[in-house]
Design a protein around this motif. Structure first.
Motif, PDB file in Angstrom:
ATOM      1  N   GLY A  55      -8.892 -11.031  -3.979  1.00  0.00           N
ATOM      2  CA  GLY A  55      -8.351 -10.971  -2.628  1.00  0.00           C
ATOM      3  C   GLY A  55      -6.847 -10.818  -2.543  1.00  0.00           C
ATOM      4  N   VAL A  56      -6.255 -10.229  -3.573  1.00  0.00           N
ATOM      5  CA  VAL A  56      -4.800 -10.110  -3.627  1.00  0.00           C
ATOM      6  C   VAL A  56      -4.413  -8.656  -3.871  1.00  0.00           C
ATOM      7  N   GLU A  57      -3.374  -8.216  -3.188  1.00  0.00           N
ATOM      8  CA  GLU A  57      -2.812  -6.887  -3.398  1.00  0.00           C
ATOM      9  C   GLU A  57      -1.799  -6.952  -4.547  1.00  0.00           C
ATOM     10  N   PRO A  58      -1.603  -5.838  -5.266  1.00  0.00           N
ATOM     11  CA  PRO A  58      -0.625  -5.852  -6.359  1.00  0.00           C
ATOM     12  C   PRO A  58       0.775  -6.289  -5.926  1.00  0.00           C
ATOM     13  N   TRP A  59       1.231  -5.867  -4.757  1.00  0.00           N
ATOM     14  CA  TRP A  59       2.575  -6.254  -4.314  1.00  0.00           C
ATOM     15  C   TRP A  59       2.654  -7.760  -4.058  1.00  0.00           C
ATOM     16  N   LEU A  64       4.641 -13.129  -6.013  1.00  0.00           N
ATOM     17  CA  LEU A  64       4.240 -14.475  -6.432  1.00  0.00           C
ATOM     18  C   LEU A  64       4.535 -14.693  -7.921  1.00  0.00           C
ATOM     19  N   ALA A  65       4.214 -13.702  -8.753  1.00  0.00           N
ATOM     20  CA  ALA A  65       4.444 -13.827 -10.194  1.00  0.00           C
ATOM     21  C   ALA A  65       5.932 -13.883 -10.514  1.00  0.00           C
ATOM     22  N   THR A  66       6.729 -13.132  -9.763  1.00  0.00           N
ATOM     23  CA  THR A  66       8.177 -13.173  -9.970  1.00  0.00           C
ATOM     24  C   THR A  66       8.706 -14.574  -9.702  1.00  0.00           C
ATOM     25  N   GLU A 127      -0.578 -22.627  -7.340  1.00  0.00           N
ATOM     26  CA  GLU A 127      -1.920 -22.757  -7.920  1.00  0.00           C
ATOM     27  C   GLU A 127      -2.620 -21.398  -7.991  1.00  0.00           C
ATOM     28  N   LEU A 128      -2.540 -20.624  -6.909  1.00  0.00           N
ATOM     29  CA  LEU A 128      -3.155 -19.298  -6.889  1.00  0.00           C
ATOM     30  C   LEU A 128      -2.550 -18.401  -7.956  1.00  0.00           C
ATOM     31  N   THR A 129      -1.232 -18.397  -8.056  1.00  0.00           N
ATOM     32  CA  THR A 129      -0.557 -17.511  -9.013  1.00  0.00           C
ATOM     33  C   THR A 129      -0.885 -17.890 -10.444  1.00  0.00           C
ATOM     34  N   ASN A 130      -0.968 -19.181 -10.729  1.00  0.00           N
ATOM     35  CA  ASN A 130      -1.357 -19.602 -12.081  1.00  0.00           C
ATOM     36  C   ASN A 130      -2.759 -19.101 -12.428  1.00  0.00           C
ATOM     37  N   ARG A 131      -3.691 -19.166 -11.469  1.00  0.00           N
ATOM     38  CA  ARG A 131      -5.044 -18.643 -11.708  1.00  0.00           C
ATOM     39  C   ARG A 131      -5.014 -17.112 -11.856  1.00  0.00           C
ATOM     40  N   LEU A 132      -4.257 -16.463 -10.975  1.00  0.00           N
ATOM     41  CA  LEU A 132      -4.203 -15.000 -10.997  1.00  0.00           C
ATOM     42  C   LEU A 132      -3.629 -14.454 -12.291  1.00  0.00           C
ATOM     43  N   VAL A 133      -2.582 -15.097 -12.793  1.00  0.00           N
ATOM     44  CA  VAL A 133      -1.954 -14.574 -14.011  1.00  0.00           C
ATOM     45  C   VAL A 133      -2.933 -14.640 -15.185  1.00  0.00           C
ATOM     46  N   LEU A 137      -4.113 -11.222 -17.080  1.00  0.00           N
ATOM     47  CA  LEU A 137      -3.999 -10.990 -18.522  1.00  0.00           C
ATOM     48  C   LEU A 137      -5.347 -10.634 -19.148  1.00  0.00           C
ATOM     49  N   ILE A 138      -6.411 -11.231 -18.664  1.00  0.00           N
ATOM     50  CA  ILE A 138      -7.751 -10.859 -19.144  1.00  0.00           C
ATOM     51  C   ILE A 138      -8.028  -9.405 -18.808  1.00  0.00           C
TER      52      ILE A 138
END
Length: 176
Positions: A55-59, A64-66, A127-133, A137-138
């Motif tokens: 449910g997340v767009e690349p941008w 969030l990752a930055t 929390e979301l970004t930690n899960r997303l990263v 990577l997978i």
């Protein structure tokens, strides 16, 4: 023992067509640039599909990752975030508005410099970004399954050299 036929990609077809009509041209630069361009599009499509499954767009993930990779307390000025995320300040404003609405980031005025805006991850955003990263990577690992560890290292070194040749210089990433 039969010798396996080499496989051909779309760039092979294009360079063969050019060779047929202009055999006097060296199409080797086209072979490299064409493959980099096609690989970039295919990799971006895979990343977009992986993030969309969450449910997340690349941008959104980029912003969030930055913030997450900036380290605790996961706060950057709007200017720092714009530079790090490689987007204009106008585009960043719209992105931050969207992420604030989703309760993934906070926007506050820097008490030390009233003209400066601070952007930080909310607990939900962190929390979301930690899960997303982890999922990201997978997904990237899956995209690279056709390369051995040695090939990845070689490709990484070659791409770094190309980027440096093209002017993509930055400070030493081990120094903050």
């Amino acid at each position: 023992m039969t010798e396996q036929q080499p496989q051909h990609d779309g760039v092979d077809r294009i360079t063969a067509q050019w060779h047929a009509v202009r055999p006097d041209l060296d199409t080797s630069p086209m072979a490299v640039i064409g493959r980099l361009s096609r690989a970039s599009r295919l990799l971006e499509r895979g990343i977009k599909e992986n993030l969309a499954a969450h449910g997340v767009e690349p941008w959104e993930f980029d912003v969030l990752a930055t913030l997450l990779r900036s380290g605790p307390p996961h706060v950057l000025t709007a200017g720092e975030l714009s530079t790090a995320a490689m987007v204009s300040s106008a585009a960043l404003t719209n992105r931050i508005d969207h992420l604030v609405e989703k309760d993934l980031v906070h926007r506050t005025v820097d008490p030390a410099h009233r003209r400066r805006v601070l952007i930080s991850l909310t607990d939900t955003g962190r929390e979301l970004t930690n899960r997303l990263v982890e999922h990201h990577l997978i997904g990237e690992e899956d995209q690279l399954t056709g390369l051995t560890s040695t090939e990845r290292t070689l490709l990484t070194d070659l791409l770094r050299r190309l980027l440096l040749t093209l002017g993509d210089h930055t400070e030493d990433p081990t120094r903050r």
